[in-house]
Design a protein around this motif. Structure first.
Motif, PDB file in Angstrom:
ATOM      1  N   ILE A  91       0.835  -1.207   0.000  1.00  0.00           N
ATOM      2  CA  ILE A  91       0.000   0.000   0.000  1.00  0.00           C
ATOM      3  C   ILE A  91       0.867   1.253   0.000  1.00  0.00           C
ATOM      4  CG2 ILE A  91      -1.663   1.330   1.380  1.00  0.00           C
ATOM      5  CD1 ILE A  91      -2.921  -1.314   2.217  1.00  0.00           C
ATOM      6  N   GLY A  94       2.123   2.258  -3.329  1.00  0.00           N
ATOM      7  CA  GLY A  94       1.188   2.776  -4.315  1.00  0.00           C
ATOM      8  C   GLY A  94       0.064   1.836  -4.705  1.00  0.00           C
ATOM      9  N   MET A  95       0.037   0.623  -4.184  1.00  0.00           N
ATOM     10  CA  MET A  95      -1.057  -0.301  -4.502  1.00  0.00           C
ATOM     11  C   MET A  95      -2.350   0.193  -3.861  1.00  0.00           C
ATOM     12  SD  MET A  95      -0.318  -4.355  -4.391  1.00  0.00           S
ATOM     13  CE  MET A  95       0.554  -5.207  -5.693  1.00  0.00           C
ATOM     14  N   THR A  96      -3.433   0.066  -4.578  1.00  0.00           N
ATOM     15  CA  THR A  96      -4.744   0.397  -4.020  1.00  0.00           C
ATOM     16  C   THR A  96      -5.338  -0.838  -3.349  1.00  0.00           C
ATOM     17  OG1 THR A  96      -5.908  -0.202  -6.051  1.00  0.00           O
ATOM     18  CG2 THR A  96      -5.119   2.075  -5.854  1.00  0.00           C
ATOM     19  N   THR A  97      -6.393  -0.611  -2.584  1.00  0.00           N
ATOM     20  CA  THR A  97      -7.103  -1.730  -1.949  1.00  0.00           C
ATOM     21  C   THR A  97      -7.619  -2.700  -3.001  1.00  0.00           C
ATOM     22  OG1 THR A  97      -7.777  -0.295  -0.128  1.00  0.00           O
ATOM     23  CG2 THR A  97      -8.999  -2.336  -0.406  1.00  0.00           C
ATOM     24  N   LYS A  98      -8.073  -2.147  -4.124  1.00  0.00           N
ATOM     25  CA  LYS A  98      -8.560  -2.980  -5.220  1.00  0.00           C
ATOM     26  C   LYS A  98      -7.452  -3.872  -5.758  1.00  0.00           C
ATOM     27  CE  LYS A  98     -11.060  -2.609  -9.614  1.00  0.00           C
ATOM     28  NZ  LYS A  98     -11.634  -1.674 -10.616  1.00  0.00           N
ATOM     29  N   ASP A  99      -6.230  -3.297  -5.886  1.00  0.00           N
ATOM     30  CA  ASP A  99      -5.091  -4.096  -6.357  1.00  0.00           C
ATOM     31  C   ASP A  99      -4.750  -5.206  -5.357  1.00  0.00           C
ATOM     32  OD1 ASP A  99      -4.742  -2.607  -8.680  1.00  0.00           O
ATOM     33  OD2 ASP A  99      -3.461  -1.134  -7.681  1.00  0.00           O
ATOM     34  N   LYS A 175     -10.543  -4.073   3.188  1.00  0.00           N
ATOM     35  CA  LYS A 175     -11.263  -2.814   2.976  1.00  0.00           C
ATOM     36  C   LYS A 175     -11.442  -2.027   4.270  1.00  0.00           C
ATOM     37  CE  LYS A 175     -13.958  -3.653  -1.225  1.00  0.00           C
ATOM     38  NZ  LYS A 175     -15.320  -3.722  -1.796  1.00  0.00           N
ATOM     39  N   SER A 178      -7.029   0.144   7.927  1.00  0.00           N
ATOM     40  CA  SER A 178      -6.190   1.237   7.449  1.00  0.00           C
ATOM     41  C   SER A 178      -4.773   0.733   7.244  1.00  0.00           C
ATOM     42  CB  SER A 178      -6.187   2.381   8.477  1.00  0.00           C
ATOM     43  OG  SER A 178      -5.547   1.945   9.678  1.00  0.00           O
TER      44      SER A 178
END
Length: 693
Positions: A91, A94-99, A175, A178
């Protein structure tokens, strides 16, 4: 770097982490497949209604499914926490939660297909060995290995449902967390407090409860208040949770007066105190898992290994059959001739005549129908049979049973009545529907029986003894093992009311009798009951209601060697199933500790760095960590074994063979301890490997 490259590199780097999840899932799929193949096996389905084989398998499969749900869910949650810093790093890069969810999905899909494939393959391969071992326990009803399509559907379906539910949980976990939560999840500690007083109270309640449970079961205290036993059982299961969390605190408080010992162990105890408080949930779960495994495997092994001893106690005679009315009418000469056709010898041939009458007892503050057909024998006939003199006064009675027990029974007031089936049912409904007191019911019952022959016995005039007077056996039509001995005149009075044609005779034979001669005997006896000579040659089931062919088959003679084989088959099958369930629970306990210890690695590294700064060498650190891990692994092992053995003792508390059975269960504890030692060394090696990174 592309997303697919990250996935590939991540998988290669963390392949050892994935192996534990892969192993757990493969094991579950293989076990579901094996037990599913048993559920749909044609040989098993043919025995439905004749043996308890199918019901046992169904119960075991249900337990396995529930276990799979809990075990895989726990492993998944622990694995997510274990990878907390890894996810946090993704995270921050730069990874998103979706990734991250996409990454988990691809990983889970890979583990899913690999686990299903290798699990089904392992189940098919090892299933053959499973059936080979199973058939060693089933000499009368062997089961051929079959691969049924429903076995595949069952194992894949159950596993898919569990896996999908766990993946959905993983999505919510990612999701709702944090970045900071994810980074801290790998070393987050349970919040809790320890208290010497609280731990002492829990220990006291545990000891008192453990002491009282057998006393209540044996009717020595709290008579008629069985609800108390549930309270104490709950305490023996719940109190260890508190004890584990405060055990080190209690130990420290106890050894503080021994200054040298306390100072030598101060560093170890300080860390263990923190570890036990943080680990108490996991240690408690491990204790329960091992306790359940020890209880069921030890209990069933005790039954299986003591089958011969129990068979000797249940069957003091080698052959027994019941003669009643026009059933099994055969002379002693014919029996002896048939049993000695091929060289067998008879050393003793006894006959014991008795009659069945209705028995009403004063039980649990109520007067109830105890039995529609209690067996009654005269004192002279019983004395002759046992070759010792019994003097029974007209108002006295002796209750004789084959089984000896430790339980204290309150001898109730008893009425023996000669009543037909219609009268018995009427009297039973009359007693059940009445709201009168016990004393009033007693008077009403005597009033209702005035037109019948009956005899009343006061509780103080009833004596209970244990004698090997017959074989213990029961079917839908009769039961042998308990008998009531009354005065000759009382017996004659009851006999006249019953009628001479209602007299039953136990034929009891001792000798060196082979299976071949027993088969010759039943082939002579069965035609006398209107059956084909081959009808009774083989006995494939036993016990109440097991035979579905009709009442006449309930009168098939019993053979001691045959009863032993049947007991070995029944007890052996359950023991064999329990071995696999026990292994699963043991592996589960190891996995629980394995994941818990590994999630603590990062914090442990920080502690070791601090200790190195104060001059502690690596060898000393290694020795200290080994001792901490040993206590962490083997304390719940000992608690679990203690709980398992204790409840085995409780189960056998009314059995005169309880110490013999407990010793046999102790052998199971040794095996489980060896397994835990192996798991400990595996975990310690992994732990040191992670610390050195």
């Amino acid at each position: 770097m592309t997303f697919s490259a990250i996935i590939r590199k991540n998988f290669i780097y963390n392949i050892k982490k994935f192996m534990s999840m892969y192993f757990v899932n493969t094991l579950i799929v293989a076990m579901l497949f094996i037990f599913g193949s048993l559920m749909f096996n044609s040989d098993v389905l043919e025995q439905v209604g004749q043996t308890t084989l199918y019901e046992t398998i169904k119960s075991a499969l249900l337990v396995l499914v529930l276990f799979s749900i809990v075990f895989i869910t726990y492993s998944n949650i622990s694995f997510l926490k274990y990878r907390g810093k890894e996810f946090g790093m993704y995270i921050t890069l730069g990874m998103t939660t979706k990734d991250l969810i996409k990454l988990l999905f691809i990983e889970n899909i890979g583990i899913l297909f690999l686990s299903i494939g290798s699990g089904l393959l392992s189940g098919a391969v090892f299933g053959k060995f499973f059936y080979l071992g199973l058939n060693k326990m089933l000499p009368f009803n062997p089961v051929d290995f079959e691969v049924h399509v429903n076995s595949f559907l069952l194992s894949i379906g159950v596993f898919l449902i569990i896996f999908i539910c766990n993946f959905i949980f993983s999505i919510f976990y990612i999701k709702r967390s944090s970045v900071i939560d994810i980074l801290r999840s790998s070393n987050k500690k349970e919040i809790g407090k320890n208290s010497v007083v609280f731990g002492g109270v829990a220990l006291f309640l545990f000891v008192v409860s453990a002491y009282l449970i057998p006393k209540i079961l044996l009717n020595k205290i709290f008579k008629g208040q069985l609800y108390t036993i549930y309270i104490f059982i709950f305490l023996t299961i719940a109190c260890p949770y508190v004890i584990i969390g405060t055990l080190i605190v209690l130990y420290k408080a106890a050894i503080k007066r021994f200054e040298k010992t306390y100072n030598n162990q101060l560093l170890l105890l300080s860390n263990l105190s923190h570890r036990f408080l943080a680990y108490k949930n996991s240690l408690y779960i491990v204790s329960l898992l091992l306790g359940v495994a020890i209880f069921f495997v030890g209990l069933t092994y005790s039954f299986y290994s003591s089958s011969e001893i129990k068979n000797d106690k249940d069957n003091p005679y080698d052959v027994m059959f019941l003669e009643e009315n026009h059933v099994n009418n055969i002379s002693q000469d014919e029996v002896e001739k048939a049993l000695q056709q091929n060289g067998s010898s008879i050393t003793q041939y006894d006959k014991l005549d008795y009659i069945d009458v209705a028995e009403f007892k004063d039980l649990e503050n109520d007067f109830v129908l105890w039995s529609e057909g209690s067996s009654v024998v005269s004192e002279s006939n019983f004395s002759k049979h046992m070759k010792k003199q019994y003097n029974v006064k007209p108002n006295n009675m002796i209750s004789v049973r084959v089984h000896s027990e430790n339980m204290d029974y309150e001898k109730p007031n008893t009425i023996l009545s000669v009543s037909n089936e219609k009268q018995v049912k009427h009297l039973q409904s009359q007693l059940e529907g009445s709201t009168d007191s016990k004393e009033e019911k007693y008077k009403e019952l005597q009033q209702s029986l005035k037109g019948n022959t009956f005899v009343a016995f006061d509780s103080k005039n009833i004596k209970e003894i244990t004698e090997p007077f017959t074989n213990y056996h029961f079917t839908r039509s009769y039961m042998t093992g308990d008998i009531l001995v009354v005065d000759d005149e009382v017996y004659e009075t009851l006999l006249q009311a019953v009628g001479l044609d209602k007299v039953k005779t136990m034929h009891l034979i001792k000798g060196d009798i082979s299976k071949k001669d027993f088969r010759a005997f039943v082939s002579v006896l069965s035609p006398k009951n209107g059956l084909d000579p081959s009808t009774w040659l083989e006995k494939t089931s036993h016990g109440y209601g097991a035979n579905s062919k009709g009442d006449i088959n309930d009168y098939r003679p019993t053979f001691k060697d045959e009863q032993l084989a049947l007991q070995l088959e029944s007890n052996g099958f359950i023991f064999f199933i329990m071995i696999f369930m026990g292994v699963l629970f043991t592996i589960a306990s190891g996995v629980v500790l394995y994941y818990k210890v590994l999630t603590d690695i990062d914090e442990e590294k920080e502690r070791i760095i601090s200790l190195k700064r104060i001059g502690i060498t690596f060898r000393e650190l290694q020795r200290m960590v080994s001792r901490e891990l040993a206590v962490t692994f083997f304390l719940p092992t000992l608690i679990g074994m203690g709980l398992g053995m204790y409840y085995i003792y409780v189960m056998f508390s009314n059995d005169i063979m309880r110490w013999t059975l407990l010793m046999k269960s102790g052998l199971v504890c040794v095996v489980f301890l060896v397994i835990q030692v192996v798991l400990y060394f595996i975990c310690r090696r992994k732990y040191f490997s992670e610390l050195s990174k």
